[in-house]
Design a protein around this motif. Structure first.
Motif, PDB file in Angstrom:
ATOM      1  N   THR A 100      48.477 -14.141  20.672  1.00 49.11           N
ATOM      2  CA  THR A 100      49.985 -14.648  20.314  1.00 49.11           C
ATOM      3  C   THR A 100      50.949 -14.576  21.704  1.00 49.11           C
ATOM      4  OG1 THR A 100      49.463 -13.948  18.169  1.00 49.11           O
ATOM      5  CG2 THR A 100      51.694 -14.036  18.722  1.00 49.11           C
ATOM      6  N   PHE A 103      50.257 -16.948  24.478  1.00 54.84           N
ATOM      7  CA  PHE A 103      51.039 -18.020  24.270  1.00 54.84           C
ATOM      8  C   PHE A 103      52.453 -18.143  24.185  1.00 54.84           C
ATOM      9  CE2 PHE A 103      47.920 -21.283  23.097  1.00 54.84           C
ATOM     10  CZ  PHE A 103      46.620 -20.686  22.446  1.00 54.84           C
ATOM     11  N   ARG A 107      54.460 -20.499  26.619  1.00 55.93           N
ATOM     12  CA  ARG A 107      55.831 -20.990  26.414  1.00 55.93           C
ATOM     13  C   ARG A 107      56.853 -20.730  27.222  1.00 55.93           C
ATOM     14  NH1 ARG A 107      54.099 -20.373  21.571  1.00 55.93           N
ATOM     15  NH2 ARG A 107      55.507 -18.515  21.083  1.00 55.93           N
ATOM     16  N   PRO A 134      32.793 -26.733  18.879  1.00 52.81           N
ATOM     17  CA  PRO A 134      34.415 -27.019  18.075  1.00 52.81           C
ATOM     18  C   PRO A 134      34.694 -26.017  17.157  1.00 52.81           C
ATOM     19  CG  PRO A 134      32.959 -29.063  18.512  1.00 52.81           C
ATOM     20  CD  PRO A 134      32.305 -27.832  18.856  1.00 52.81           C
ATOM     21  N   LYS A 138      38.022 -23.707  16.746  1.00 47.10           N
ATOM     22  CA  LYS A 138      39.052 -23.732  15.698  1.00 47.10           C
ATOM     23  C   LYS A 138      39.346 -22.372  15.151  1.00 47.10           C
ATOM     24  CE  LYS A 138      37.282 -28.087  14.022  1.00 47.10           C
ATOM     25  NZ  LYS A 138      36.697 -28.651  13.010  1.00 47.10           N
ATOM     26  N   PHE A 141      41.348 -20.068  17.883  1.00 52.59           N
ATOM     27  CA  PHE A 141      42.656 -20.174  17.941  1.00 52.59           C
ATOM     28  C   PHE A 141      43.393 -20.559  16.701  1.00 52.59           C
ATOM     29  CE2 PHE A 141      42.836 -19.999  22.466  1.00 52.59           C
ATOM     30  CZ  PHE A 141      41.511 -20.582  22.614  1.00 52.59           C
ATOM     31  N   LYS A 142      42.766 -20.475  15.492  1.00 52.76           N
ATOM     32  CA  LYS A 142      43.333 -20.446  14.049  1.00 52.76           C
ATOM     33  C   LYS A 142      43.768 -22.188  14.169  1.00 52.76           C
ATOM     34  CE  LYS A 142      43.931 -15.586  13.796  1.00 52.76           C
ATOM     35  NZ  LYS A 142      43.257 -15.197  15.368  1.00 52.76           N
ATOM     36  N   THR A 145      44.541 -27.593  11.556  1.00 49.00           N
ATOM     37  CA  THR A 145      44.874 -28.981  11.196  1.00 49.00           C
ATOM     38  C   THR A 145      43.452 -29.621  11.655  1.00 49.00           C
ATOM     39  OG1 THR A 145      45.435 -29.207  13.573  1.00 49.00           O
ATOM     40  CG2 THR A 145      47.203 -29.017  11.770  1.00 49.00           C
ATOM     41  N   ALA A 146      42.704 -29.405  10.726  1.00 51.28           N
ATOM     42  CA  ALA A 146      41.143 -30.076  10.804  1.00 51.28           C
ATOM     43  C   ALA A 146      41.325 -31.578  10.229  1.00 51.28           C
ATOM     44  CB  ALA A 146      40.147 -29.276   9.922  1.00 51.28           C
ATOM     45  N   CYS A 147      40.084 -32.321  11.064  1.00 51.04           N
ATOM     46  CA  CYS A 147      40.203 -33.725  10.656  1.00 51.04           C
ATOM     47  C   CYS A 147      39.634 -33.769   9.046  1.00 51.04           C
ATOM     48  CB  CYS A 147      39.393 -34.373  11.358  1.00 51.04           C
ATOM     49  SG  CYS A 147      39.678 -34.437  13.101  1.00 51.04           S
TER      50      CYS A 147
ATOM     51  N   PHE B   9      58.829 -26.793  21.560  1.00 54.63           N
ATOM     52  CA  PHE B   9      58.910 -26.439  20.055  1.00 54.63           C
ATOM     53  C   PHE B   9      60.054 -25.218  19.866  1.00 54.63           C
ATOM     54  CE2 PHE B   9      55.379 -28.467  17.574  1.00 54.63           C
ATOM     55  CZ  PHE B   9      55.146 -29.271  18.830  1.00 54.63           C
ATOM     56  N   GLY B  18      52.334 -13.335  13.019  1.00 54.03           N
ATOM     57  CA  GLY B  18      51.994 -13.580  14.170  1.00 54.03           C
ATOM     58  C   GLY B  18      50.521 -13.887  14.118  1.00 54.03           C
ATOM     59  N   LYS B  19      49.510 -13.182  13.616  1.00 52.18           N
ATOM     60  CA  LYS B  19      48.201 -13.270  13.578  1.00 52.18           C
ATOM     61  C   LYS B  19      47.734 -14.608  12.920  1.00 52.18           C
ATOM     62  CE  LYS B  19      46.966  -8.426  14.195  1.00 52.18           C
ATOM     63  NZ  LYS B  19      46.758  -7.065  13.368  1.00 52.18           N
ATOM     64  N   ARG B  21      49.332 -17.285  13.030  1.00 51.67           N
ATOM     65  CA  ARG B  21      49.977 -18.597  13.491  1.00 51.67           C
ATOM     66  C   ARG B  21      49.119 -19.224  14.411  1.00 51.67           C
ATOM     67  NH1 ARG B  21      55.071 -17.016  15.477  1.00 51.67           N
ATOM     68  NH2 ARG B  21      54.182 -16.439  17.480  1.00 51.67           N
ATOM     69  N   ASP B  22      48.798 -20.388  14.238  1.00 47.78           N
ATOM     70  CA  ASP B  22      48.276 -21.534  15.273  1.00 47.78           C
ATOM     71  C   ASP B  22      48.892 -21.829  16.656  1.00 47.78           C
ATOM     72  OD1 ASP B  22      47.490 -25.145  15.188  1.00 47.78           O
ATOM     73  OD2 ASP B  22      46.891 -23.655  16.743  1.00 47.78           O
ATOM     74  N   GLY B  23      48.380 -20.855  17.690  1.00 46.14           N
ATOM     75  CA  GLY B  23      49.028 -20.652  18.849  1.00 46.14           C
ATOM     76  C   GLY B  23      49.307 -22.354  19.448  1.00 46.14           C
ATOM     77  N   PHE B  24      48.194 -23.018  19.643  1.00 49.21           N
ATOM     78  CA  PHE B  24      48.384 -24.130  20.167  1.00 49.21           C
ATOM     79  C   PHE B  24      49.502 -25.381  19.463  1.00 49.21           C
ATOM     80  CE2 PHE B  24      45.633 -25.186  23.616  1.00 49.21           C
ATOM     81  CZ  PHE B  24      44.621 -24.407  23.444  1.00 49.21           C
ATOM     82  N   THR B  26      52.099 -24.340  18.603  1.00 52.54           N
ATOM     83  CA  THR B  26      53.423 -24.130  19.001  1.00 52.54           C
ATOM     84  C   THR B  26      53.754 -24.442  20.503  1.00 52.54           C
ATOM     85  OG1 THR B  26      52.966 -21.899  20.032  1.00 52.54           O
ATOM     86  CG2 THR B  26      53.718 -21.903  17.737  1.00 52.54           C
ATOM     87  N   LEU B  27      52.771 -25.105  21.177  1.00 51.44           N
ATOM     88  CA  LEU B  27      52.863 -25.534  22.465  1.00 51.44           C
ATOM     89  C   LEU B  27      53.192 -26.990  22.456  1.00 51.44           C
ATOM     90  CD1 LEU B  27      49.748 -23.859  24.458  1.00 51.44           C
ATOM     91  CD2 LEU B  27      52.016 -23.166  24.367  1.00 51.44           C
ATOM     92  N   PRO B  28      54.264 -27.671  23.621  1.00 53.79           N
ATOM     93  CA  PRO B  28      54.258 -28.994  23.649  1.00 53.79           C
ATOM     94  C   PRO B  28      52.970 -29.955  24.173  1.00 53.79           C
ATOM     95  CG  PRO B  28      55.198 -27.802  25.347  1.00 53.79           C
ATOM     96  CD  PRO B  28      54.889 -26.931  24.469  1.00 53.79           C
ATOM     97  N   VAL B  50      37.832 -30.930  17.958  1.00 55.54           N
ATOM     98  CA  VAL B  50      38.180 -30.025  17.351  1.00 55.54           C
ATOM     99  C   VAL B  50      39.287 -30.506  16.346  1.00 55.54           C
ATOM    100  CG1 VAL B  50      39.905 -27.765  17.780  1.00 55.54           C
ATOM    101  CG2 VAL B  50      38.005 -28.138  19.132  1.00 55.54           C
ATOM    102  N   CYS B  51      40.097 -31.227  16.871  1.00 58.47           N
ATOM    103  CA  CYS B  51      41.247 -31.685  15.787  1.00 58.47           C
ATOM    104  C   CYS B  51      41.679 -32.856  16.298  1.00 58.47           C
ATOM    105  CB  CYS B  51      42.558 -30.464  15.577  1.00 58.47           C
ATOM    106  SG  CYS B  51      43.162 -30.301  17.252  1.00 58.47           S
TER     107      CYS B  51
END
Lengths: 164, 411
Positions: A100, A103, A107, A134, A138, A141-142, A145-147, B9, B18-19, B21-24, B26-28, B50-51
């Motif tokens: 956290t 990131f 940002r 993969p 997932k 990084f939690k 939004t999986a497919c 974002f 916070g734990k 939350r999907d870090g990615f 929040t990234l542009p 991955v997604c």
């Protein structure tokens, strides 16, 4: 903050007092940063050159906790006489934080346009991705939004080489 | 390449856990691309699955080009083995010098390994540009193919002439092919894209590249040793041909070193583009001299080294018992230069690693060549050398440059 070096007996001029900039985080905390350190951020550099940085620069996107660390990073990287190896070690410790926070740094670096911090943060995350499947990525990084199965099939159809 | 502050974002409330939350999330996009662009191709194969968002970001021409800029290159070697009247395709390899450790042990240099790249055995390698190979079909004359071994794509590129250059045009950022056709008066050169777009004539010249290769150039310029019609050697002053992609023009330049005897020509001199530099090496008696082009504008060459080739051959097993003398030296090839280590291919004997500082040599095992059933070391072998960067650059992105064959031809 280290004190300026004392003037030598030769004809070097006395060092100028360092210009300080004040930043205010989203939660109202203020932080002082030397102008030389603030120039690491392109956003702040533009503001300084346009003389907007009169007294206080609000940084609405970043909390006090993160801003404090970002100020620390910029100050460290603006320091003179630090060799590459010890700076590298310092950087490694700087990013040895939970995801956290990492990131948050990225940002902040993106918003303030600090190339060194952005590079450090992105490389750290890239290094975490290396060697993982993969599913592991997932999980780490939690990414939720999986497919759907249909989307997975579409990806597989377009990029068979990725599934060998 | 910042997309601007507006793409950031909005800050989320820290009251959420916070734990979880999907870090990615929040990234542009520009930052996610920055992260993913640092991964190697094998890691990107995982990342693309991955997604949906990562797939959408990776599967673009923009990402492929960004990734290429960061990627490091390896040297690929293609041994062309000739035993009258047949050419044999032993395989395509890249040279793996081993991973660079953060704290290298002084003095210890492990030998490089040659790793096989799976490529259709009915094709010969002419050259490589970024992650794309240009191949020539062995059984059919003038049938060329562009191939990306990572994405498995291959597209035929029919050409009437002989392709002698495959490069990225520095201004248009499009891939181009340089080719020539022999005419009664000389050789006619033209440049075209990878499809039916109009080709650009370059002109008629007396010389053509001596070897069947398609270099990709160094800083927008391609270089070859040349010969005239019927293999006649040009004068020393015109022994190297240089093509400028920007100006679409040739010039002819002298090779470094002393002038050659008219009878010998420059057959003992070879040119190779490696890691962004141009090298010329020449074998005279039992010495190999290597020059590097330091400055193109002034055509200044600097002697890099002279290597004494009088090695103690008793220490290195010979593959071809018929080779008893040093005769074969003149066909020796410089394959790679990295960190003061040279890799030399000696037809009939094998692959050798030479350390410039200690002047020591070691034989480098090359499993495919050593163990191939056709006894490759007996054959005349010439190695094509090119620089390769593993890349996701899909030929689909270049589709506007191609004959539109449709996707069925892309596998």
């Amino acid at each position: 903050m280290s004190s300026p070096p004392s003037a030598s007996a030769s004809s070097s001029p006395p060092p100028c007092p360092k210009k300080m900039i004040t930043l205010r985080s989203s939660d109202g905390a203020t932080f002082e940063i030397e102008e030389t350190a603030a120039l690491q951020s392109k956003t702040l550099e533009n503001m300084i050159h346009e003389n907007c940085a009169s007294t206080l620069i609000p940084v609405p996107n970043i909390t006090g906790e993160v801003l404090a660390r970002v100020v620390e990073f910029c100050s460290k990287h603006a320091e003179a006489g630090v060799d590459d190896e010890s700076l590298g070690a310092w950087d490694e410790e700087f990013v040895a934080v939970d995801h956290t926070t990492l990131f948050d740094y990225i940002r902040a670096a993106n918003f303030l346009e600090i190339p060194t911090l952005l590079d450090l943060g992105c490389q750290t995350v890239a290094d975490m991705i290396k060697g993982k499947t993969p599913d592991e990525i997932k999980k780490t990084f939690k990414i939720t939004t999986a497919c759907t199965p249909e989307e997975e099939e579409e990806v597989r159809g377009e990029n068979q080489w990725a599934f060998e | 390449m910042h997309m601007g502050v507006s793409r950031c974002f909005p800050w989320r409330s820290r009251t959420s856990n916070g734990k979880k939350r999907d870090g990615f999330g929040t990234l542009p996009d520009n930052v996610v691309v920055d992260v993913l662009g640092r991964l190697e191709v094998d890691q990107l194969k995982c990342a693309i699955r991955v997604c949906r968002r990562w797939h959408a970001l990776i599967a673009t021409a923009h990402f492929a080009r960004l990734h290429l800029q960061r990627a490091s290159s390896v040297t690929v070697v293609y041994p062309l083995c000739f035993e009258d009247p047949v050419y044999y395709n032993v395989g395509l390899f890249f040279i793996d010098w081993g991973s660079m450790e953060k704290k290298p042990i002084a003095g210890a240099k492990s030998p490089p390994a040659l790793r096989d790249i799976t490529v259709d055995r009915s094709c010969h390698l002419l050259g490589c540009c970024d992650g794309l190979f240009i191949l020539i079909k062995t059984r059919t004359a003038s049938m060329y193919e562009i191939h990306n071994p990572v994405t498995w794509e291959r597209v035929p590129v029919p050409h009437k002439g002989s392709i002698c250059g495959f490069f990225l045009h520095p201004l248009s950022n499009k891939y181009r092919l340089l080719s020539y056709r022999e005419t009664p008066n000389g050789f006619w050169y033209q440049v075209d894209g990878l499809g039916p777009a109009a080709c650009i004539d370059v002109g008629m010249f007396r010389y053509r590249p001596r070897e069947q290769e398609a270099p990709s150039g160094v800083r927008g310029r391609l270089h070859w040793m040349v010969v005239g019609k019927e293999g006649v050697s040009p004068p020393c002053s015109h022994s190297i041909m240089v093509f400028s992609a920007r100006e679409n023009a040739f010039c002819f330049m002298p090779h470094p070193g002393d002038s050659c005897l008219p009878s010998k020509g420059h057959s003992n001199m070879h040119l190779v583009e490696m890691q962004g530099r141009v090298y010329v090496y020449a074998i005279q008696v039992k010495f190999m001299s290597i020059w590097v082009l330091e400055d193109h504008a002034s055509w200044q060459w600097v002697k890099k080294c002279d290597i004494n080739l009088q090695w103690n051959l008793n220490r290195h097993p010979v593959h071809d018992e018929n080779v008893t003398s040093y005769e074969n030296y003149k066909n020796m090839q410089l394959i790679d230069i990295r960190d003061g280590e040279l890799l030399l291919f000696w037809p009939g004997r094998g692959l050798f690693q030479h350390n410039l500082q200690s002047q020591t040599i070691k034989r480098v095992p090359w499993p495919f060549m050593d163990g191939f059933g056709y006894d490759t070391y007996r054959m005349k072998t010439r190695v094509v050398v090119a620089e390769y960067k593993r890349s996701l650059l899909s030929l689909q992105y270049l589709l506007s440059d191609f004959f539109f064959f449709g996707r069925k031809y892309l596998l």
